[in-house]
Write a protein that holds these residues in place. Structure first.
Motif, PDB file in Angstrom:
ATOM      1  N   LEU A 230     -10.779   5.970   8.744  1.00  0.00           N
ATOM      2  CA  LEU A 230     -10.634   6.857   7.634  1.00  0.00           C
ATOM      3  C   LEU A 230     -12.117   8.190   7.159  1.00  0.00           C
ATOM      4  O   LEU A 230     -11.724   8.648   6.889  1.00  0.00           O
TER       5      LEU A 230
ATOM      6  N   SER B  78     -13.085  -2.215   2.729  1.00  0.00           N
ATOM      7  CA  SER B  78     -12.788  -0.750   3.649  1.00  0.00           C
ATOM      8  C   SER B  78     -14.268   0.113   3.263  1.00  0.00           C
ATOM      9  O   SER B  78     -13.783   0.800   3.493  1.00  0.00           O
TER      10      SER B  78
ATOM     11  N   HIS C 264      -6.327   2.547   0.500  1.00  0.00           N
ATOM     12  CA  HIS C 264      -6.380   1.887   1.377  1.00  0.00           C
ATOM     13  C   HIS C 264      -7.015   0.450   0.708  1.00  0.00           C
ATOM     14  O   HIS C 264      -7.282   0.775  -0.096  1.00  0.00           O
ATOM     15  N   SER C 265      -8.181  -0.555   1.811  1.00  0.00           N
ATOM     16  CA  SER C 265      -8.610  -1.309   1.491  1.00  0.00           C
ATOM     17  C   SER C 265      -9.486  -1.728   0.512  1.00  0.00           C
ATOM     18  O   SER C 265     -10.988  -1.058   1.350  1.00  0.00           O
TER      19      SER C 265
ATOM     20  N   ALA D 137      -8.914  -1.115  12.750  1.00  0.00           N
ATOM     21  CA  ALA D 137     -10.111  -0.447  12.396  1.00  0.00           C
ATOM     22  C   ALA D 137     -11.143  -0.176  12.599  1.00  0.00           C
ATOM     23  O   ALA D 137     -12.259  -0.056  11.626  1.00  0.00           O
TER      24      ALA D 137
ATOM     25  N   ASP E  43       0.792  -1.242   0.001  1.00  0.00           N
ATOM     26  CA  ASP E  43       0.245   0.215  -0.057  1.00  0.00           C
ATOM     27  C   ASP E  43       0.896   1.211  -0.208  1.00  0.00           C
ATOM     28  O   ASP E  43       0.382   2.255  -0.731  1.00  0.00           O
TER      29      ASP E  43
ATOM     30  N   ASN F 190      -2.424   7.248   4.491  1.00  0.00           N
ATOM     31  CA  ASN F 190      -2.435   5.613   4.191  1.00  0.00           C
ATOM     32  C   ASN F 190      -2.748   5.397   6.356  1.00  0.00           C
ATOM     33  O   ASN F 190      -1.581   4.544   6.297  1.00  0.00           O
TER      34      ASN F 190
ATOM     35  N   THR G  24     -15.534   6.220   0.983  1.00  0.00           N
ATOM     36  CA  THR G  24     -14.994   7.058   1.249  1.00  0.00           C
ATOM     37  C   THR G  24     -15.598   8.014  -0.097  1.00  0.00           C
ATOM     38  O   THR G  24     -15.238   9.329   0.291  1.00  0.00           O
TER      39      THR G  24
ATOM     40  N   TRP H 234      -2.754  -1.093  12.123  1.00  0.00           N
ATOM     41  CA  TRP H 234      -3.444  -1.643  11.023  1.00  0.00           C
ATOM     42  C   TRP H 234      -5.103  -2.292  11.356  1.00  0.00           C
ATOM     43  O   TRP H 234      -6.350  -1.934  10.320  1.00  0.00           O
TER      44      TRP H 234
ATOM     45  N   GLY I  33     -13.196  -1.339   8.992  1.00  0.00           N
ATOM     46  CA  GLY I  33     -12.234  -0.830   8.512  1.00  0.00           C
ATOM     47  C   GLY I  33     -12.340   0.791   8.297  1.00  0.00           C
ATOM     48  O   GLY I  33     -10.891   1.139   7.685  1.00  0.00           O
ATOM     49  N   ARG I  34     -12.981   1.299   9.355  1.00  0.00           N
ATOM     50  CA  ARG I  34     -13.298   2.517   8.896  1.00  0.00           C
ATOM     51  C   ARG I  34     -12.976   3.458   9.975  1.00  0.00           C
ATOM     52  O   ARG I  34     -13.733   4.864  10.054  1.00  0.00           O
TER      53      ARG I  34
ATOM     54  N   TYR J 196      -6.336   0.177   8.064  1.00  0.00           N
ATOM     55  CA  TYR J 196      -8.203  -0.515   6.840  1.00  0.00           C
ATOM     56  C   TYR J 196      -8.422  -1.539   7.790  1.00  0.00           C
ATOM     57  O   TYR J 196      -9.936  -1.802   6.481  1.00  0.00           O
TER      58      TYR J 196
END
Length: 209
Positions: free
Chosen positions: A123, A148, A144-145, A115, A7, A93, A153, A113, A119-120, A96
């Motif tokens: 974010l 997520s 991000h992945s 989140a 990433d 970065n 986003t 890592w 995953g947010r 996430y």
């Protein structure tokens, strides 16, 4: 502390394509080892890097000193250390990776890592707070992945008045963290039964002039 991985390289590619001119004001939020901040500093940008981890701050300062690249490095939570300032380019970065709810927030090395369940955890905060730190014509680059929610986003950044789109994608093999929670991700519906790779995305969001 988060060591540079796929990433980081994907975001570095987007940074090189963005090509901020010498003297551009750049913010690297969640800098980790400082790899992205140093990449921007090599191009003559005026760089500030922020991380909540003491170890990350020490490492980034050491790497800046070893490479004789001027980077202003601050310890703090996301944008708190730079409140009231504006930038031509913001790099992010953040953590996430979706994580099972253990009744408390990420701690220890996992802060780099984990989140939250979607995953947010960070974010959404970045999407909310970063637009106010961009100068007219300024750009946010965030990686991000796909696990997520890239659509979320894009939605938040556009709602803040930015022009946002996905500018880079890359499929990679599962790393140790995803492998360790693969069963949970499948049970949660975040991974399809036959899915065996993770997609990374870089989103570019620009504040209109």
């Amino acid at each position: 502390m988060y060591a540079p991985q796929d990433d980081t390289e994907l975001l570095a590619e987007a940074l090189r394509e963005e090509a901020p001119p010498p003297g551009a004001r750049v913010l690297d939020v969640g800098t980790g080892s400082g790899a992205l901040a140093l990449e921007a500093a090599r191009r003559g940008a005026e760089v500030t890097a922020v991380d909540v981890s003491r170890r990350a701050v020490w490492t980034a300062r050491l790497n800046s000193w070893l490479r004789r690249l001027p980077v202003r490095i601050r310890r703090g939570n996301l944008f708190a250390p730079v409140r009231g300032r504006t930038y031509d380019l913001i790099l992010a970065n953040p953590p996430y990776v979706p994580a099972p709810d253990a009744g408390r927030g990420p701690h220890g090395r996992a802060r780099a890592w984990d989140a939250g369940r979607d995953g947010r955890l960070l974010l959404d905060r970045i999407c909310r707070d970063a637009p106010a730190l961009l100068r007219p014509g300024g750009v946010l680059l965030i990686v991000h992945s796909a696990l997520s929610g890239p659509d979320r986003t894009l939605e938040l950044l556009r709602a803040a008045g930015l022009k946002a789109s996905v500018v880079r994608r890359r499929w990679i093999a599962f790393g140790p963290v995803l492998r360790s929670r693969e069963d949970w991700l499948r049970r949660s519906g975040l991974l399809a039964p036959a899915e065996d790779r993770e997609e990374l995305v870089v989103i570019r969001a620009e504040r209109p002039c």
